[in-house]
Design an enzyme around this catalytic site. Structure first.
Site, PDB file in Angstrom:
ATOM      1  N   GLU A 113       0.836  -1.195   0.000  1.00  0.00           N
ATOM      2  CA  GLU A 113       0.000   0.000   0.000  1.00  0.00           C
ATOM      3  C   GLU A 113       0.870   1.244   0.000  1.00  0.00           C
ATOM      4  OE1 GLU A 113      -2.069  -1.463   3.424  1.00  0.00           O
ATOM      5  OE2 GLU A 113      -0.986  -0.171   4.777  1.00  0.00           O
ATOM      6  N   LYS A 115       2.668   4.593   1.067  1.00  0.00           N
ATOM      7  CA  LYS A 115       3.073   5.133   2.362  1.00  0.00           C
ATOM      8  C   LYS A 115       2.622   6.586   2.390  1.00  0.00           C
ATOM      9  CE  LYS A 115       6.943   5.235   5.540  1.00  0.00           C
ATOM     10  NZ  LYS A 115       6.823   6.606   6.031  1.00  0.00           N
ATOM     11  N   ASP A 117       1.998  10.368   3.443  1.00  0.00           N
ATOM     12  CA  ASP A 117       2.813  11.391   4.103  1.00  0.00           C
ATOM     13  C   ASP A 117       1.910  12.200   5.022  1.00  0.00           C
ATOM     14  OD1 ASP A 117       5.150  13.919   2.912  1.00  0.00           O
ATOM     15  OD2 ASP A 117       4.903  12.929   4.828  1.00  0.00           O
ATOM     16  N   TYR A 225      -4.548   1.527   8.320  1.00  0.00           N
ATOM     17  CA  TYR A 225      -3.625   0.493   7.849  1.00  0.00           C
ATOM     18  C   TYR A 225      -3.137  -0.436   8.966  1.00  0.00           C
ATOM     19  CZ  TYR A 225      -0.369   4.196   9.236  1.00  0.00           C
ATOM     20  OH  TYR A 225       0.280   5.181   9.920  1.00  0.00           O
ATOM     21  N   LYS A 315      11.228   3.390   0.125  1.00  0.00           N
ATOM     22  CA  LYS A 315      11.113   4.828  -0.054  1.00  0.00           C
ATOM     23  C   LYS A 315      11.319   5.232  -1.505  1.00  0.00           C
ATOM     24  CE  LYS A 315      10.550   6.525   4.116  1.00  0.00           C
ATOM     25  NZ  LYS A 315      11.382   7.566   4.590  1.00  0.00           N
ATOM     26  N   CYS A 409      35.323  32.427  16.571  1.00  0.00           N
ATOM     27  CA  CYS A 409      33.953  31.901  16.672  1.00  0.00           C
ATOM     28  C   CYS A 409      32.944  33.034  16.442  1.00  0.00           C
ATOM     29  CB  CYS A 409      33.746  31.283  18.059  1.00  0.00           C
ATOM     30  SG  CYS A 409      32.021  30.918  18.411  1.00  0.00           S
ATOM     31  N   CYS A 412      31.235  33.875  19.958  1.00  0.00           N
ATOM     32  CA  CYS A 412      31.909  34.370  21.166  1.00  0.00           C
ATOM     33  C   CYS A 412      33.286  34.955  20.884  1.00  0.00           C
ATOM     34  CB  CYS A 412      32.021  33.260  22.205  1.00  0.00           C
ATOM     35  SG  CYS A 412      33.241  32.004  21.801  1.00  0.00           S
ATOM     36  N   CYS A 427      35.235  25.709  18.038  1.00  0.00           N
ATOM     37  CA  CYS A 427      35.388  26.917  18.841  1.00  0.00           C
ATOM     38  C   CYS A 427      36.040  26.488  20.151  1.00  0.00           C
ATOM     39  CB  CYS A 427      34.017  27.527  19.107  1.00  0.00           C
ATOM     40  SG  CYS A 427      33.961  28.606  20.534  1.00  0.00           S
ATOM     41  N   CYS A 433      31.404  30.128  25.544  1.00  0.00           N
ATOM     42  CA  CYS A 433      30.715  30.476  24.294  1.00  0.00           C
ATOM     43  C   CYS A 433      29.202  30.337  24.494  1.00  0.00           C
ATOM     44  CB  CYS A 433      31.189  29.551  23.176  1.00  0.00           C
ATOM     45  SG  CYS A 433      30.257  29.750  21.648  1.00  0.00           S
TER      46      CYS A 433
HETATM   47  S1  IVH Z   1       2.365   0.581   8.903  1.00  0.00           S
HETATM   48  C1  IVH Z   1       4.272  -1.468  12.508  1.00  0.00           C
HETATM   49  N1  IVH Z   1       1.389   1.542   6.690  1.00  0.00           N
HETATM   50  O1  IVH Z   1       4.977   5.410   8.251  1.00  0.00           O
HETATM   51  C2  IVH Z   1       3.947  -0.797  11.232  1.00  0.00           C
HETATM   52  N2  IVH Z   1       2.656   2.992   8.085  1.00  0.00           N
HETATM   53  O2  IVH Z   1       7.702   4.665   9.070  1.00  0.00           O
HETATM   54  C3  IVH Z   1       3.272   0.498  11.427  1.00  0.00           C
HETATM   55  N3  IVH Z   1       2.826   5.290   7.273  1.00  0.00           N
HETATM   56  O3  IVH Z   1       4.501   5.753  11.716  1.00  0.00           O
HETATM   57  C4  IVH Z   1       3.117   1.358  10.268  1.00  0.00           C
HETATM   58  N4  IVH Z   1       1.620   5.000   5.452  1.00  0.00           N
HETATM   59  O4  IVH Z   1       3.058   7.187  10.136  1.00  0.00           O
HETATM   60  C5  IVH Z   1       2.108   1.798   7.790  1.00  0.00           C
HETATM   61  N5  IVH Z   1       0.430   2.294   4.727  1.00  0.00           N
HETATM   62  C6  IVH Z   1       1.143   2.537   5.817  1.00  0.00           C
HETATM   63  C7  IVH Z   1       1.677   3.813   6.087  1.00  0.00           C
HETATM   64  C8  IVH Z   1       2.439   4.002   7.244  1.00  0.00           C
HETATM   65  C9  IVH Z   1       2.309   5.879   6.183  1.00  0.00           C
HETATM   66  C10 IVH Z   1       3.687   5.959   8.259  1.00  0.00           C
HETATM   67  C11 IVH Z   1       3.219   5.868   9.684  1.00  0.00           C
HETATM   68  C12 IVH Z   1       4.329   5.197  10.442  1.00  0.00           C
HETATM   69  C13 IVH Z   1       5.497   5.449   9.550  1.00  0.00           C
HETATM   70  C14 IVH Z   1       6.537   4.369   9.738  1.00  0.00           C
END
Ligand code: IVH
Length: 675
Positions: A113, A115, A117, A225, A315, A409, A412, A427, A433
């Site tokens: 799924e 990730k 933001d 999730y 990522k 520095c 200071c 420094c 400082c």
């Molecule tokens: S699972 C134990 N699923 O990513 C696993 N996290 O780096 C718990 N996040 O703190 C997280 N999308 O804020 C999971 N589809 C997704 C996600 C997700 C975003 C974030 C979440 C977590 C962080 C971990």
């Protein structure tokens, strides 16, 4: 004529089902205007008949009460974070690790799924009603944001359908759509306020509002999730994806892009598809999360101290942009190190506005031939501090200037010296400082050190400038009258600060050692030192040889320790702290070894350890009650695998023995002495 109570109930049901269609099914069933008309009808009836209002009514999402602060919430099940993979190779390694540890009966299928933001939250439903919502915080302790989360229409105030557990904690991401963020930023700019740098900040800033009416105006959304506590009356299905389907039937929105994948090719294809879709999505995503679908497999793999072993975040690559390097300033750190910081023409990198970036040190500036006036490539990798990668030589103008480290520095005026064999300039002002002093004091009060809440950098600046605090022990001499002299300090907050200072007096030895700010002595080293020496006196008297026998302590750290405790002014500060009443519980050997996760366990060491010798590792383990053996068998509890671990590691994986990397081992060692 339908009775009023029934009309009200019908309107609520309609609104809820439209909400469900909109957020969960992603198929709006009426227009916004029609929704508003129904909503207004409900408001009108409830205004006439306030006795019919219930907390779950869609009109009651905004409680209207302004809070004075956030309550802490301890998560019943910790909210962990995810390990990262930055390449297809790292993803393949993850897949192989899972395959190696998993029994062959369990299919290697992953739920993939996007990730999101945004900000992770835990929603607690009791008897189907939302009773609490908390931010992730540090994973153990979050903040209660129930009043704000209630304003998020994508989050049901009560679960629909049937069969949900009596207690259900749902986890997911609160986020903001790109369009909503643009609109809010426009409004912020028009008001003269600073725009939010990215959707994550916008979501966090909106959730952490004390006034829920403000949160209600911020269009936040939610995808679920995962889950935390689930009461025993409910039997979890066999797969993560099945549980998500159930959560969906109960009214919780699931990302429609979630999908099951298998094989390296399947994992990579999903990633590539999403990467291509990324720009067209209405919200920001920063990668893909893969989770082993079978819950039985998740359980078998378990967790390291930070991450589940059954999940990974792949990522998206760091984003790079070009911008102008306007100037290079120098920042003075806690230990005096001077860091060159690039001042840039502000630019968006991966959704984040960047105007400063690190240039690391003088050697890097020379190596990359970065000059003031250059157009430079700026990179931001994930959550890492933005950095200047290189100049764009084809764009170099005539009048660039070379950067030189100042000889004095900037804070200071003390001489700046270059550390031998290192690229670091320092420094020499020490605690004279103000920059160093302020950072050292900020470190002393920080959460993992003495944890004095309410003492932020601003207040420390004021205290130092007013001459009220120069050394850490001065905090304990402050009284509220002195604090009240400071600008913008009300008597209530002054008392709060005094109380927090007072409360910090009862601490632990590891925190105290860490708080002293000895160069190179981080949280883990501090714990190891406390564990090893048991008393501050013993640590202060320790010889080089004794120090070197502690896990994680090498020549450099040992020398810093000896130097630190040899300075009269440091001893004075320590004396001041102790006589102010700072104290900690005694550390007794038997207790730590009985309580330790290693007590009674058989451990095997393999591969080459980087941070300690085998002998040190063995001594630490034995100290904690473990038996250290050289051969691996099904009876082995832990294999601690350093670099280039070979056949023992392979065997451990076959036997299903718990494997710890060196970093995981050191962290666990530190944890055995609860800081
Ligand atoms: S699972 C134990 N699923 O990513 C696993 N996290 O780096 C718990 N996040 O703190 C997280 N999308 O804020 C999971 N589809 C997704 C996600 C997700 C975003 C974030 C979440 C977590 C962080 C971990």
């Amino acid at each position: 004529m339908i009775p009023i109570a029934e009309q009200v109930a019908q309107l609520r049901e309609q609104l809820e089902s439209h909400n469900y269609a909109y957020y969960v099914l992603d198929e709006p069933s009426i227009s916004d205007a029609q929704y508003d008309a129904l909503y207004r009808q409900l408001i009108a009836l409830e205004t006439e008949h306030p006795e019919l209002i219930t907390t779950e009514s869609p009109t009651q999402r905004v409680g209207g009460k302004v809070k004075s602060g956030f309550q802490e919430v301890r998560h019943t099940v910790p909210m962990l974070s995810l390990d990262n993979a930055f390449s297809d190779e790292e993803l393949a390694e993850f897949n192989q690790r899972v395959a190696a540890r998993l029994s062959k009966q369990i299919p290697l299928v992953y739920a993939a799924e996007p990730k999101m933001d945004g900000l992770a939250v835990n929603l607690r439903y009791q008897q189907g009603r939302l009773v609490q919502a908390a931010t992730r915080g540090d994973g153990e302790l979050g903040e209660d944001v129930t009043h704000n989360v209630r304003t998020i229409r994508a989050i049901p105030l009560k679960l629909c359908g049937s069969g949900w557990p009596d207690v259900l904690e749902v986890r997911g991401e609160v986020f903001m759509h790109k369009a909503a963020l643009d609109k809010i930023n426009q409004a912020q700019l028009e008001r003269g306020d600073r725009p939010f740098a990215n959707p994550r900040n916008a979501a966090a800033g909106s959730l952490r509002q004390l006034d829920p009416t403000i949160t209600a105006q911020r269009p936040l959304s939610f995808f679920c999730y995962g889950w935390g506590q689930v009461s025993d009356d409910f039997k979890l299905p066999a797969c993560y994806s099945e549980m998500l389907d159930l959560l969906k039937t109960w009214g919780l929105p699931i990302n429609p892009l979630a999908s099951l994948v298998e094989d390296q090719a399947g994992l990579v294809n999903y990633y590539q598809d999403l990467f291509a879709l990324r720009a067209t999505l209405p919200y920001e995503i920063d990668g893909i999360v893969y989770k082993l679908d079978r819950l039985e497999g998740q359980q078998a793999l378990g967790f390291t101290s930070k991450f589940p072993r059954w999940a990974i975040a792949r990522k998206f690559p760091a984003q790079e942009v070009w911008t102008k390097l306007l100037a290079i300033d120098v920042q003075v750190g806690r230990t005096g190190a001077l860091t060159p910081v690039a001042r840039l023409e502000p630019v968006l990198v991966g959704g984040v506005m960047v105007s400063n970036a690190t240039l690391h040190n003088m050697d890097e500036i020379k190596r990359r031939d970065v000059r003031i006036g250059d157009t430079v490539i700026v990179r931001r990798a994930g959550d890492v501090i933005p950095e200047v990668v290189a100049p764009v030589l084809s764009q170099r103008p005539e009048n660039t200037a070379l950067f030189e480290m100042p000889v004095a520095c900037p804070e200071c005026g003390s001489d700046v010296v270059k550390e031998l064999d290192k690229a670091v300039y320092c420094c020499t002002g020490g605690l004279f400082c103000p920059a160093q002093r302020k950072r050292a004091l900020a470190h002393f009060v920080s959460r993992k050190a003495m944890d004095i809440q309410g003492l932020g950098e601003k207040l420390i600046d004021q205290l130092v400038s007013a001459g009220l605090v120069a050394h850490p022990d001065d905090f304990y001499k402050l009284n509220s009258d002195e604090l009240l002299q400071l600008e913008r300090m009300a008597s209530k907050s002054a008392q709060k600060v005094i109380d927090a200072i007072d409360a910090s007096k009862s601490t632990t030895l590891p925190r105290f050692i860490y708080a002293l700010g000895i160069p190179e002595v981080g949280e883990v080293t501090a714990k190891n030192l406390a564990q090893h020496f048991k008393t501050l006196d013993a640590l202060m008297q320790a010889s080089l040889k004794q120090l070197l026998s502690v896990a994680d302590v090498g020549e450099i750290v040992a020398h810093h320790l000896i130097q630190f405790f040899a300075q009269a002014h440091n001893l004075e500060v320590i004396e001041g702290l102790l006589s102010a009443g700072v104290s900690w519980p005694l550390i007794e050997t038997p207790i730590s070894s009985l309580d330790s996760v290693f007590s009674g366990k058989t451990c095997v060491l393999t591969g080459s350890l980087q941070q300690m010798t085998r002998e040190q590792a063995k001594a630490e383990l034995e100290n904690l009650g473990a038996k250290v053996s050289s051969a691996i068998s099904a009876k082995t509890d832990y294999l601690i695998a350093g670099e280039k671990a070979g056949s023992k590691l392979a065997k451990a994986e076959v036997l299903g023995v718990n494997v710890l990397t060196e970093a995981e081992f050191i962290e666990l060692l530190g944890e055995q002495l609860d800081g």
